[in-house]
Write a protein that holds these residues in place. Structure first.
Motif, PDB file in Angstrom:
ATOM      1  N   GLY A 126      -3.345  11.029  -1.242  1.00 49.07           N
ATOM      2  CA  GLY A 126      -3.222  10.738   0.167  1.00 49.07           C
ATOM      3  C   GLY A 126      -4.388   9.878   0.636  1.00 49.07           C
ATOM      4  N   ASP A 127      -4.616   9.893   1.951  1.00 51.28           N
ATOM      5  CA  ASP A 127      -5.704   9.104   2.516  1.00 51.28           C
ATOM      6  C   ASP A 127      -7.040   9.754   2.175  1.00 51.28           C
ATOM      7  N   PRO A 128      -7.931   9.070   1.449  1.00 50.15           N
ATOM      8  CA  PRO A 128      -9.174   9.715   1.028  1.00 50.15           C
ATOM      9  C   PRO A 128     -10.110  10.033   2.184  1.00 50.15           C
ATOM     10  N   THR A 129     -10.062   9.217   3.258  1.00 51.74           N
ATOM     11  CA  THR A 129     -10.931   9.493   4.407  1.00 51.74           C
ATOM     12  C   THR A 129     -10.532  10.801   5.073  1.00 51.74           C
ATOM     13  N   PHE A 130      -9.235  10.972   5.306  1.00 50.28           N
ATOM     14  CA  PHE A 130      -8.787  12.225   5.913  1.00 50.28           C
ATOM     15  C   PHE A 130      -9.020  13.405   4.980  1.00 50.28           C
ATOM     16  N   VAL A 172      -9.879  12.057  14.334  1.00 51.22           N
ATOM     17  CA  VAL A 172      -9.920  10.600  14.240  1.00 51.22           C
ATOM     18  C   VAL A 172      -9.439  10.136  12.863  1.00 51.22           C
ATOM     19  N   ALA A 173      -9.864  10.841  11.805  1.00 51.23           N
ATOM     20  CA  ALA A 173      -9.457  10.455  10.452  1.00 51.23           C
ATOM     21  C   ALA A 173      -7.950  10.582  10.264  1.00 51.23           C
ATOM     22  N   ALA A 174      -7.327  11.560  10.914  1.00 47.43           N
ATOM     23  CA  ALA A 174      -5.876  11.722  10.810  1.00 47.43           C
ATOM     24  C   ALA A 174      -5.136  10.677  11.624  1.00 47.43           C
ATOM     25  N   LEU A 175      -5.690  10.285  12.755  1.00 51.11           N
ATOM     26  CA  LEU A 175      -4.987   9.387  13.670  1.00 51.11           C
ATOM     27  C   LEU A 175      -5.189   7.913  13.344  1.00 51.11           C
ATOM     28  N   TYR A 176      -6.373   7.557  12.874  1.00 52.04           N
ATOM     29  CA  TYR A 176      -6.726   6.141  12.726  1.00 52.04           C
ATOM     30  C   TYR A 176      -5.759   5.341  11.843  1.00 52.04           C
TER      31      TYR A 176
END
Length: 339
Positions: free
Chosen positions: A182-186, A289-293
């Motif tokens: 998945g998204d590594p930032t989130f 923010v990490a989930a929304l960006y």
């Protein structure tokens, strides 16, 4: 004459805060050197066990050990309350998500139940085990919460560390090839939301720390309230409900309640509560923010998801700043020079 071993011990002891070294350093150095042959002291070093023991003592003495200055008492209280609040949020989220998922599956009869069970049976053995762990291990947050408030600290530590394990899988998935990361930032932000409270619990609720207690309410009532708030937030606006939605909703309600309680002259006997909420708010805001960006630049994103996420982000930011401002009062009390 100072030997090399004594210098090395004194270097390691610099991990301890200054107030502790002033009172205990000479005694500790004498104890460490007591049974060491003076002729071999220039060829010796502190053992790994001694270094680890001193490091653990450094953590305890900075987090509100008996006799610590006010700044360390405040720091210890803040970290302990941060761990308690964050564990509560994690526990309520795990229970609310499980109840809603099971309710959805049961309410739709056979097809819904088959779809629910297919998560565990249709992906292969490894992915099935991982999925089962991702459902069951987070329930240990609830064990950690109640164990902590009943002064069962070892059980609370073990439960929190086990409950945080599933957040590592999205980061490790690409290495095993079992599932996408998945998204590594989130994934990183969501992992921090689990691991920072777990590590804070282990560090701050040490054997010299006072028993954990909630600033207001009973453990069961507060837990059920958090579960209801999270469940209602998902049911009312399911289109906006991602992994950050329910914890953020719970924080918004809890922070508003805290500010109202403070405005009415709530009991200030628990220092660090506002600072702990500010730290938790900042952490949840990071996850929000990490989930929304990633979705901000995606066309045709549902308006309910985007609008709800942006509104929640704004509320989180405002409330985090508000509780931080209230928490500055505790900082000024501990360090009058800050005023």
């Amino acid at each position: 004459m100072t030997t090399l071993l004594e210098s090395r011990y004194r270097t390691v002891l610099r991990l301890l805060p200054a107030y502790y070294r002033r009172e205990r350093e000479e005694e500790m150095v004498e104890t460490y050197l007591w049974d060491v042959d003076p002729d071999t002291q220039d060829q010796s070093r502190p053992t790994l066990g001694e270094v680890a023991s001193i490091a653990a003592l450094a953590v305890r003495s900075r987090l509100g050990a008996p006799g610590a200055p006010r700044r360390y008492v405040l720091l210890g209280s803040t970290v302990r309350l941060f761990a308690l609040f964050a564990v509560l949020v994690q526990a309520a989220a795990a229970v609310a998500n499980l109840v809603l998922e099971l309710g959805w599956a049961i309410g739709r009869g056979g097809p819904g139940q088959h779809l629910f069970l297919s998560q565990f049976t249709d992906q292969g053995l490894l992915d099935g085990v991982v999925t089962a762990a991702q459902w069951t291990l987070p329930l240990l947050w609830t064990v950690a919460y109640f164990a902590l408030l009943h002064n069962r600290r070892r059980l609370a530590r073990a439960s929190a560390l086990l409950a945080a394990l599933p957040t590592l899988w999205p980061l490790l998935g690409t290495l095993t090839g079992a599932m996408g990361a998945g998204d590594p930032t989130f994934a990183t932000a969501f992992g921090l939301l689990a691991w920072l409270p777990a590590l804070a619990l282990c560090a701050a609720h040490h054997r010299d720390a006072p028993p954990a207690r909630l600033p207001a309410g009973t453990p069961g009532l507060v837990f059920m309230t958090a579960c209801v708030v999270m469940g209602v937030s998902i049911v009312v606006l399911p289109a906006a409900a991602d992994l950050a939605w329910a914890p953020a909703s719970c924080f918004v309600v809890g922070a508003l309640g805290w500010l109202l309680w403070e405005a009415r002259g709530g009991d200030g006997a628990t220092p660090g509560g506002a600072l702990a909420l500010a730290a938790l708010g900042l952490l949840i805001l990071t996850v929000r923010v990490a989930a929304l960006y990633p979705w901000l630049h995606v066309p045709e994103v549902p308006a309910a998801y985007l609008g709800g996420g942006l509104a929640q982000t704004g509320a989180l930011a405002l409330l985090t700043v508000a509780v931080a401002v209230v928490g500055r009062r505790d900082l000024v009390a501990a360090e009058p020079g800050l005023s």
